[in-house]
Design an enzyme around this catalytic site. Structure first.
Site, PDB file in Angstrom:
ATOM      1  N   ALA A 161       1.048  -1.272  -0.027  1.00  0.00           N
ATOM      2  CA  ALA A 161      -0.004  -0.113  -0.018  1.00  0.00           C
ATOM      3  C   ALA A 161       0.887   1.232  -0.049  1.00  0.00           C
ATOM      4  O   ALA A 161       0.510   2.375  -0.482  1.00  0.00           O
ATOM      5  CB  ALA A 161      -0.956  -0.016   1.133  1.00  0.00           C
ATOM      6  N   TYR A 185      -5.617   4.843  -2.292  1.00  0.00           N
ATOM      7  CA  TYR A 185      -6.047   5.817  -1.222  1.00  0.00           C
ATOM      8  C   TYR A 185      -5.780   7.215  -1.620  1.00  0.00           C
ATOM      9  O   TYR A 185      -4.358   7.583  -1.960  1.00  0.00           O
ATOM     10  CB  TYR A 185      -5.789   5.385   0.075  1.00  0.00           C
ATOM     11  N   THR A 187      -4.255   9.624   0.049  1.00  0.00           N
ATOM     12  CA  THR A 187      -3.009   9.811   0.721  1.00  0.00           C
ATOM     13  C   THR A 187      -1.940   9.016  -0.068  1.00  0.00           C
ATOM     14  O   THR A 187      -0.669   9.543   0.426  1.00  0.00           O
ATOM     15  CB  THR A 187      -3.080   9.896   2.399  1.00  0.00           C
ATOM     16  N   LYS A 188      -2.084   8.113  -0.639  1.00  0.00           N
ATOM     17  CA  LYS A 188      -0.907   7.269  -1.117  1.00  0.00           C
ATOM     18  C   LYS A 188       0.009   8.080  -2.166  1.00  0.00           C
ATOM     19  O   LYS A 188      -0.616   8.852  -2.690  1.00  0.00           O
ATOM     20  CB  LYS A 188      -1.534   6.077  -1.358  1.00  0.00           C
ATOM     21  N   THR A 189       0.798   7.270  -2.701  1.00  0.00           N
ATOM     22  CA  THR A 189       1.813   7.826  -3.477  1.00  0.00           C
ATOM     23  C   THR A 189       1.343   8.364  -4.938  1.00  0.00           C
ATOM     24  O   THR A 189       1.499   9.314  -5.679  1.00  0.00           O
ATOM     25  CB  THR A 189       3.099   6.972  -3.746  1.00  0.00           C
TER      26      THR A 189
END
Ligand SMILES: *Cc1c(COP(=O)(O)O)cnc(C)c1O
Length: 391
Positions: A161, A185, A187-189
Site C-alpha cells: 500500500a 487511497y 494519501t498514497k503515492t
C-alpha cells in the site's frame, strides 16, 4: 503558503490532466468498470514490468481480501503478519475466518523482522501465508522472508500500500513474490481517490481475483458487452464480492501513473532535505537499510529520543500543530487496539519493538504539493521544538 496558513499532513496532487480524463469518462457514457480500468491495469502492469498482470479493485483492502481468498486461505488457517501496520492488513485475514499471527518488527525499518517471523512461524500449526508490509515505502527484507516462505512452503502476499514505486535488490515491488497489492487511497503515492491493484504473474490466481471481484461472475461487465457471447449471458460460479474499480477512478489513475516518476523524485528530495536538516537533534531520522533500493517515501517517520526530551510524543505533535504543521502517527500497533488485543489476548509488551517504535513515532508531511518553503517550515518547527525541550 505563508506562515499563518496551516500545512496539512497530506494532500493529493490532482492536475488538469486528471480532471480532463475524468470529464472524458463522464461524457463517454461508461462510468463503471470498463475501458479505462482496463487501460489503467495494462499501464500499471507495464510500469511494474517483469511480466506481471494487474487487476484493479476499489481499495487495497479489497485487493488483500481477494488475494488471500485466491490463495485459498480459509477458516482456521493462520497468516503471519506484522502488528506495526494499518488494521486493513490484518482484518482481511479475519474476513476469511483465518487468524493473523503477529511477529515483532526490525526497530530500524519498522518492517517485519525475519528472525521474529521465523520464531513465530515455528509456533504455528496451520500457517498458510506470509503477509509482510513495506512500511513507509521501504521494502522488507524479501530475501530472508522469501527463504522463510520457501522453507515453510507457503506463498507470500505483500501489502505494498505504501510501496509504489519501490524496488528490492534491483527488482520492482510487484515482481518479488506470489502476489502484491497496491493502494490508491487519497494519501498514497498515486491516487484514484479510493482504489487498489492486485499484481501477480500467476494467471490462475488472477482469474480467481477477477471472478471474485465482481459477484463471482466469470467475466467482468466490460467483457460481457464487447465479446461475441450474447450480451445478457453470464455465469455465477461463487458468492463473490463487489470490489470493482469504476472508470471514473481509473481515469485518475491513468494520469497519476504518468506522473509517478516526478512524484517519486519530489518525495525523495524532501526526504533527503529532512534527513540532512534534522541530523544532530534529539530524534532519529529514518534508516535506509539498503541505499540502492528505491524507497517510495510514502511516509517520513522520525523517532523522538524521549530520553533526551522533556515532552512526550503527543505534546510534540500539539506543538507542531501550533506552528501550523500537521503531523500524524504511523502506526498505533494492532496489539494495542481493543479488537486485536482482546481477540488474541495480547499485551503491550507482546511486541516490545513495535510498542517502542510507536511511542516515539511522528510522521512529518511529505507530499508532492509541498513547496521548498513548506519543507523549510517543517524543518524550522521540528528544530525549534526539539531544541527548546531538549534535556
Ligand atoms: C492505506 C493502507 C491499506 C489500505 O488501503 P485502502 O486502499 O485504503 O484499502 C492497507 N495497508 C496499509 C499498510 C495501508 O497504509
Amino acid at each position: 503558503m505563508n506562515s499563518r496558513t496551516y500545512l496539512p499532513f497530506a494532500l493529493p496532487e490532482i492536475g488538469e490532466e486528471e480532471i480532463a480524463e475524468v470529464v472524458d469518462t463522464l461524457r463517454s457514457g461508461w462510468i463503471t468498470t470498463g475501458p479505462k480500468s482496463k487501460r489503467f491495469e495494462e499501464n500499471f502492469a507495464a510500469a511494474i514490468g517483469g511480466g506481471v498482470e494487474a487487476v484493479s479493485c476499489n481499495s487495497a483492502t479489497a485487493g488483500l481480501h481477494l488475494a488471500l481468498e485466491a490463495l485459498g486461505i480459509g477458516a482456521g488457517d493462520q497468516v503471519l503478519t506484522t502488528p506495526y501496520t494499518f488494521t486493513a492488513s490484518a482484518e482481511v485475514i479475519r474476513y476469511l475466518g483465518a487468524d493473523p499471527v503477529f511477529a515483532d518488527i526490525d526497530p530500524r525499518t519498522f518492517n517485519l523482522d525475519p528472525t521474529a517471523a521465523t520464531a513465530a512461524a515455528g509456533r504455528c500449526e496451520r500457517l498458510k501465508a506470509l503477509l509482510p508490509v513495506h512500511i513507509a515505502g521501504q521494502c522488507c527484507d524479501m530475501d530472508a522472508l522469501g527463504t522463510l516462505a520457501g522453507k515453510l512452503r507457503v506463498p507470500v502476499l505483500e501489502d505494498a500500500a505504501h510501496a509504489f514505486p519501490a524496488t528490492f535488490a534491483g527488482r520492482p515491488v510487484g515482481t518479488l513474490s506470489e502476489v502484491t497489492v497496491f493502494s490508491f487511497y487519497a494519501t498514497k503515492t498515486i491516487t484514484t481517490g479510493e482504489g487498489g491493484m492486485v499484481v501477480s504473474r500467476d494467471e490462475r490466481l488472477l482469474r480467481r481475483v477477477r471472478t471474485m471481484r465482481l459477484h463471482g461472475i466469470d467475466r467482468d461487465v466490460f467483457d460481457r458487452y464487447v465479446s461475441a457471447a450474447p450480451q445478457w449471458y453470464y455465469e455465477v460460479v461463487a458468492p463473490g464480492f463487489k470490489y470493482n474499480m469504476p472508470d471514473i477512478a481509473a481515469a485518475l489513475g491513468i494520469q497519476q501513473l504518468k506522473k509517478a516518476r516526478r512524484f517519486l523524485e519530489r518525495r525523495i528530495a524532501i526526504a533527503r532535505t529532512y534527513s540532512e536538516a534534522l541530523a544532530g537533534l534529539p530524534l532519529r531520522t529514518p534508516v535506509v537499510a539498503r541505499p540502492a533500493d528505491v524507497h517510495s517515501w510514502h511516509l517520513y517517520i522520525i523517532q523522538l529520543e524521549l530520553e533526551s526530551l522533556t515532552i512526550d510524543r503527543a505534546r510534540f505533535i500539539e506543538l507542531m500543530a501550533e506552528q501550523g504543521v500537521g503531523c500524524s502517527v504511523h502506526f498505533i500497533p494492532l496489539h494495542l487496539q481493543p479488537y486485536w488485543r482482546d481477540r488474541y489476548n495480547l499485551k503491550p509488551d507482546s511486541f516490545p519493538v513495535a510498542l517502542d517504535a510507536y511511542q516515539r513515532a511522528v510522521s512529518l508531511p511529505i507530499y508532492t504539493r509541498m513547496t521548498d518553503v513548506d519543507v523549510e517550515r517543517v524543518i524550522r518547527a521540528v528544530r525549534s521544538i526539539a531544541t527548546r525541550f531538549a534535556r
